[in-house]
Design a protein around this motif. Sequence first.
Motif, PDB file in Angstrom:
ATOM      1  N   GLY A 195      -3.853  27.765 -30.832  1.00  0.00           N
ATOM      2  CA  GLY A 195      -3.171  27.454 -29.571  1.00  0.00           C
ATOM      3  C   GLY A 195      -4.141  27.209 -28.426  1.00  0.00           C
ATOM      4  N   ARG A 196      -5.255  27.943 -28.429  1.00  0.00           N
ATOM      5  CA  ARG A 196      -6.241  27.796 -27.350  1.00  0.00           C
ATOM      6  C   ARG A 196      -7.133  26.571 -27.514  1.00  0.00           C
ATOM      7  N   HIS A 197      -7.296  26.112 -28.760  1.00  0.00           N
ATOM      8  CA  HIS A 197      -8.299  25.072 -29.021  1.00  0.00           C
ATOM      9  C   HIS A 197      -7.722  23.747 -29.509  1.00  0.00           C
ATOM     10  N   ARG A 198      -6.416  23.656 -29.650  1.00  0.00           N
ATOM     11  CA  ARG A 198      -5.884  22.357 -30.089  1.00  0.00           C
ATOM     12  C   ARG A 198      -6.005  21.358 -28.944  1.00  0.00           C
ATOM     13  N   HIS A 199      -6.098  20.061 -29.333  1.00  0.00           N
ATOM     14  CA  HIS A 199      -6.297  19.023 -28.335  1.00  0.00           C
ATOM     15  C   HIS A 199      -5.468  17.804 -28.701  1.00  0.00           C
ATOM     16  N   GLU A 208      -3.161  32.198 -32.417  1.00  0.00           N
ATOM     17  CA  GLU A 208      -3.606  32.205 -31.018  1.00  0.00           C
ATOM     18  C   GLU A 208      -4.845  31.342 -30.818  1.00  0.00           C
ATOM     19  N   TYR A 209      -5.754  31.365 -31.791  1.00  0.00           N
ATOM     20  CA  TYR A 209      -6.985  30.560 -31.671  1.00  0.00           C
ATOM     21  C   TYR A 209      -6.645  29.076 -31.713  1.00  0.00           C
ATOM     22  N   VAL A 217       7.725  28.073 -39.422  1.00  0.00           N
ATOM     23  CA  VAL A 217       7.289  27.847 -38.048  1.00  0.00           C
ATOM     24  C   VAL A 217       6.076  26.920 -38.099  1.00  0.00           C
ATOM     25  N   ALA A 218       6.093  25.849 -37.323  1.00  0.00           N
ATOM     26  CA  ALA A 218       5.011  24.865 -37.350  1.00  0.00           C
ATOM     27  C   ALA A 218       4.396  24.733 -35.966  1.00  0.00           C
ATOM     28  N   VAL A 219       3.065  24.846 -35.915  1.00  0.00           N
ATOM     29  CA  VAL A 219       2.317  24.752 -34.660  1.00  0.00           C
ATOM     30  C   VAL A 219       1.360  23.562 -34.764  1.00  0.00           C
ATOM     31  N   PRO A 220       1.391  22.627 -33.822  1.00  0.00           N
ATOM     32  CA  PRO A 220       0.453  21.485 -33.889  1.00  0.00           C
ATOM     33  C   PRO A 220      -0.990  21.954 -33.896  1.00  0.00           C
ATOM     34  N   ILE A 221      -1.787  21.318 -34.739  1.00  0.00           N
ATOM     35  CA  ILE A 221      -3.218  21.621 -34.788  1.00  0.00           C
ATOM     36  C   ILE A 221      -3.957  20.290 -34.789  1.00  0.00           C
ATOM     37  N   GLY A 222      -4.636  19.990 -33.707  1.00  0.00           N
ATOM     38  CA  GLY A 222      -5.217  18.666 -33.546  1.00  0.00           C
ATOM     39  C   GLY A 222      -4.178  17.719 -32.968  1.00  0.00           C
ATOM     40  N   GLY A 223      -4.611  16.548 -32.569  1.00  0.00           N
ATOM     41  CA  GLY A 223      -3.717  15.585 -31.952  1.00  0.00           C
ATOM     42  C   GLY A 223      -3.210  14.544 -32.926  1.00  0.00           C
ATOM     43  N   PRO A 224      -2.595  13.472 -32.423  1.00  0.00           N
ATOM     44  CA  PRO A 224      -2.125  12.385 -33.284  1.00  0.00           C
ATOM     45  C   PRO A 224      -3.266  11.784 -34.088  1.00  0.00           C
ATOM     46  N   VAL A 225      -2.941  11.253 -35.264  1.00  0.00           N
ATOM     47  CA  VAL A 225      -3.951  10.651 -36.135  1.00  0.00           C
ATOM     48  C   VAL A 225      -3.585   9.191 -36.401  1.00  0.00           C
ATOM     49  N   LEU A 253     -10.278  17.061 -41.103  1.00  0.00           N
ATOM     50  CA  LEU A 253      -9.943  16.539 -39.778  1.00  0.00           C
ATOM     51  C   LEU A 253      -9.701  17.622 -38.734  1.00  0.00           C
ATOM     52  N   VAL A 254      -8.979  18.680 -39.104  1.00  0.00           N
ATOM     53  CA  VAL A 254      -8.559  19.622 -38.064  1.00  0.00           C
ATOM     54  C   VAL A 254      -9.008  21.064 -38.280  1.00  0.00           C
ATOM     55  N   LEU A 255      -9.244  21.467 -39.530  1.00  0.00           N
ATOM     56  CA  LEU A 255      -9.608  22.865 -39.748  1.00  0.00           C
ATOM     57  C   LEU A 255     -11.105  23.106 -39.624  1.00  0.00           C
ATOM     58  N   ARG A 256     -11.889  22.239 -40.231  1.00  0.00           N
ATOM     59  CA  ARG A 256     -13.341  22.444 -40.212  1.00  0.00           C
ATOM     60  C   ARG A 256     -13.905  22.609 -38.799  1.00  0.00           C
ATOM     61  N   PRO A 257     -13.472  21.815 -37.807  1.00  0.00           N
ATOM     62  CA  PRO A 257     -14.032  22.002 -36.462  1.00  0.00           C
ATOM     63  C   PRO A 257     -13.724  23.366 -35.843  1.00  0.00           C
ATOM     64  N   LEU A 258     -12.706  24.079 -36.384  1.00  0.00           N
ATOM     65  CA  LEU A 258     -12.315  25.363 -35.810  1.00  0.00           C
ATOM     66  C   LEU A 258     -12.920  26.561 -36.537  1.00  0.00           C
ATOM     67  N   LEU A 259     -13.426  26.343 -37.755  1.00  0.00           N
ATOM     68  CA  LEU A 259     -13.790  27.459 -38.624  1.00  0.00           C
ATOM     69  C   LEU A 259     -14.864  28.360 -38.014  1.00  0.00           C
ATOM     70  N   ASP A 260     -15.960  27.783 -37.589  1.00  0.00           N
ATOM     71  CA  ASP A 260     -17.074  28.593 -37.109  1.00  0.00           C
ATOM     72  C   ASP A 260     -16.661  29.449 -35.918  1.00  0.00           C
ATOM     73  N   GLY A 261     -15.977  28.833 -34.968  1.00  0.00           N
ATOM     74  CA  GLY A 261     -15.560  29.574 -33.780  1.00  0.00           C
ATOM     75  C   GLY A 261     -14.575  30.678 -34.111  1.00  0.00           C
ATOM     76  N   PHE A 262     -13.613  30.391 -34.998  1.00  0.00           N
ATOM     77  CA  PHE A 262     -12.615  31.409 -35.358  1.00  0.00           C
ATOM     78  C   PHE A 262     -13.258  32.590 -36.065  1.00  0.00           C
ATOM     79  N   LEU A 263     -14.158  32.311 -37.015  1.00  0.00           N
ATOM     80  CA  LEU A 263     -14.788  33.398 -37.772  1.00  0.00           C
ATOM     81  C   LEU A 263     -15.745  34.209 -36.903  1.00  0.00           C
ATOM     82  N   ARG A 264     -16.395  33.562 -35.961  1.00  0.00           N
ATOM     83  CA  ARG A 264     -17.253  34.311 -35.029  1.00  0.00           C
ATOM     84  C   ARG A 264     -16.414  35.217 -34.130  1.00  0.00           C
TER      85      ARG A 264
END
Length: 298
Positions: free
Chosen positions: A294-298, A291-292, A156-164, A107-118
């Motif tokens: 934080g910039r891309h969560r929605h 940081e990534y 420390v917990a940082v939201p990743i993705g929105g409500p489900v 749900l939340v990690l896969r959409p970020l993987l390519d951009g983060f690794l690039r």
Amino acid sequence: MKLNQLDGLMAFWKVAEHGGFTAAAADLAVSPSALSQAIRQLEARLGVRLLNRTTRSVSLTEAGEAYLARVGPALGQVIDAGDELNALQGRPSGTLRLNAARVSTALVLRPLLDGFLRANPHVHLELTNDEGFVDIVEKGFDAGIRFGESIHRDMVAVPIGGPVAVAVVASPEYLQRVPAPRHPDDLVRHNCIRFRFAATGAIYKWEFEVDGQLVDYDIAGNLTLSDTMFGLDAALDGVGLAYTFEQLARPHIRAKRLKRVLTAFSPTFPGFHLYYPSRHDQPSKLKALIEYVGRHRH
């Protein structure tokens, strides 16, 4: 690949960390035989056996435990120093170890993987999927992804993705055999695909919003799983009702492979969080991920 003396120390440290040669060799990108040879050379130089080896397991000797207690922190400082140097050069690097349930990965990690690794080509991301809650510090992970309510307070917990949003779904074939439930109380007449927590053995209770309150329901069924993703597959095969997330079920609902039921009673939860130990000196690779996100969560 030939390992030098420092690499021999690293080889020993990694075998102790992973509890075996195969995983340690993969971590260091060398062959198990090269790893074993490096440790044998280290033992020969020290004149003492560090590991007890059998065909099935590897364990530290008493001398190995004492040696690890001395060299482990030093090696950690060497790695941290390299991370800090790379950070000064604007280049996060090293192996970043994450632990996440399969559903949070989807749900939340896969959409970020390519951009983060690039964006961070010198970071190697190692992902372990685990359906139960894991002590990331004890198991050697840099961070984890879980529901916010299950995270320990010292993290420390940082939201990743929105409500489900929750969705209860079944195949059209199943609903032809058993009329669709109109209220959660009707679940007693249905075959519900259950989820068991591997760590505690407890069966997850389905949660619904009834009269403005969140109510837990003990459900029954002839299939119990410990894999959050396979429940959806079982529903597609007509086994019964699955309690899943709307985002995962949506493509199958649109394709009419699944039908959603109890929509008016299905709750929405705050969502997933990236969590990590509360400390000030975060390695650059983890800072980059934080940081990534934080910039891309929605």
